[in-house]
Design a protein around this motif. Structure first.
Motif, mmCIF file in Angstrom:
data_model
loop_
_atom_site.group_PDB
_atom_site.id
_atom_site.type_symbol
_atom_site.label_atom_id
_atom_site.label_comp_id
_atom_site.label_asym_id
_atom_site.label_seq_id
_atom_site.Cartn_x
_atom_site.Cartn_y
_atom_site.Cartn_z
ATOM 1 N N GLU A 135 0.825 -1.204 0.000
ATOM 2 C CA GLU A 135 0.000 0.000 0.000
ATOM 3 C C GLU A 135 0.861 1.257 0.000
ATOM 4 O OE1 GLU A 135 -3.639 0.476 2.536
ATOM 5 O OE2 GLU A 135 -2.870 -1.377 3.411
ATOM 6 N N LEU A 136 1.871 1.250 0.858
ATOM 7 C CA LEU A 136 2.690 2.445 1.057
ATOM 8 C C LEU A 136 3.364 2.892 -0.237
ATOM 9 C CD1 LEU A 136 3.866 4.522 3.028
ATOM 10 C CD2 LEU A 136 5.723 2.903 3.492
ATOM 11 N N PHE A 137 3.851 1.950 -1.012
ATOM 12 C CA PHE A 137 4.631 2.310 -2.196
ATOM 13 C C PHE A 137 3.852 2.216 -3.505
ATOM 14 C CE2 PHE A 137 7.807 1.166 1.025
ATOM 15 C CZ PHE A 137 8.566 2.318 0.995
ATOM 16 N N SER A 138 2.555 1.927 -3.421
ATOM 17 C CA SER A 138 1.743 1.878 -4.635
ATOM 18 C C SER A 138 1.374 3.290 -5.091
ATOM 19 C CB SER A 138 0.458 1.086 -4.389
ATOM 20 O OG SER A 138 -0.424 1.238 -5.491
ATOM 21 N N PRO A 139 1.696 3.663 -6.317
ATOM 22 C CA PRO A 139 1.303 4.991 -6.831
ATOM 23 C C PRO A 139 -0.190 5.091 -7.107
ATOM 24 C CG PRO A 139 2.333 3.709 -8.566
ATOM 25 C CD PRO A 139 2.475 2.897 -7.304
ATOM 26 N N HIS A 140 -0.893 3.959 -7.061
ATOM 27 C CA HIS A 140 -2.336 3.958 -7.306
ATOM 28 C C HIS A 140 -3.134 4.252 -6.038
ATOM 29 C CE1 HIS A 140 -1.287 2.318 -11.171
ATOM 30 N NE2 HIS A 140 -0.724 1.272 -10.604
ATOM 31 N N LEU A 141 -2.445 4.305 -4.884
ATOM 32 C CA LEU A 141 -3.103 4.572 -3.602
ATOM 33 C C LEU A 141 -2.513 5.847 -3.015
ATOM 34 C CD1 LEU A 141 -3.048 0.943 -2.135
ATOM 35 C CD2 LEU A 141 -4.945 2.076 -3.320
ATOM 36 N N PRO A 142 -3.099 6.997 -3.288
ATOM 37 C CA PRO A 142 -2.525 8.257 -2.811
ATOM 38 C C PRO A 142 -2.421 8.316 -1.288
ATOM 39 C CG PRO A 142 -4.183 8.664 -4.502
ATOM 40 C CD PRO A 142 -4.287 7.220 -4.136
#
Length: 248
Positions: A135-142
């Motif tokens: 989650e932390l490093f996903s660019p799809h989850l601001p």
């Protein structure tokens, strides 16, 4: 407290055309969104669509819908169009994403509650603690950082803050990160104002519309949720949602 929920539902989608009408366990996605929203403390739930097929479908299952312009650049603009057509006065307008068929009524109510304050916010949205490196490093989850009173300071697709003294693999151990859940609430007068703002530099850089509002001096109050939802953007997401329904 007069709160209204408006669900923007566009037919065209690059990755999943006709997304609001996709079947999920015998009901369309938009039908499930409406059903969930109706369980919240809203006076009215309305679908705002640019397509006659969606309009007809919503009315067939007993929902309320209005037809908006197909030229709107965002769901926010579509919601303002719908609100004007309804000709009503509300204390707050909740923007409920049309691709969140499992949205929790409690999440909607958390935003409505913010507008029951003696001094209601201009804008409000939801945040959720980050629980994994994925989650932390996903660019799809601001991600979002807040001030001491719970107002958003900044949203980014990159993890914020950057921890200079720790390796990225250890960031979750040393800081409580929050990600943004795309459920918005607006005061009607503020909604009218933000739809007249041109795209901003930060918005264009991050591809996050809410940065336009921050850049123009508006304040966004947040409520926190720990509830998870399933957004539908791709055919793979549809299959995951169908699998989820079979397990319920």
């Amino acid at each position: 407290m007069h709160a209204i929920g408006i669900i923007p539902a566009r037919y065209a989608s690059t990755r999943l055309p006709g997304k609001p009408l996709v079947d999920l366990g015998g009901q369309s996605m938009i039908q499930r969104v409406v059903a969930q929203a109706r369980q919240a403390g809203l006076r009215r739930v309305v679908v705002a669509t640019d397509d006659e097929r969606i309009l007809k479908h919503v009315r067939e299952f007993g929902g309320e819908a209005v037809l908006t312009s197909a030229e709107h650049p965002s769901g926010t603009d579509r919601i303002w169009d719908a609100y004007q057509q309804l000709g009503i006065t509300a204390d707050c307008i909740i923007n409920i994403q049309g691709d969140e068929p499992f949205i929790h009524p409690a999440q909607i109510d958390a935003l409505v509650k913010l507008f029951a304050r003696p001094e209601p916010p201009q804008l409000a949205t939801l945040v959720k603690p980050v629980v994994s490196e994925e989650e932390l490093f996903s660019p799809h989850l601001p991600k979002v950082v807040l001030d001491a009173a719970g107002h958003a300071l900044y949203f980014s697709r990159h993890p914020l803050p950057y921890q200079r003294q720790h390796a990225p693999a250890d960031w979750l151990r040393h800081h409580r990160y929050l990600r943004h859940i795309g459920l918005y609430a607006y005061r009607p007068d503020v909604l009218a104002e933000i739809t007249r703002l041109p795209p901003s530099a930060l918005e264009l850089a991050e591809s996050l519309e809410q940065l336009r509002w921050l850049e123009n001096g508006y304040r966004i109050l947040t409520a926190e949720t720990t509830l998870e939802t399933i957004g539908i953007d791709t055919p793979e997401d549809v299959e995951r949602a169908r699998a989820y329904l079979t397990r319920r």
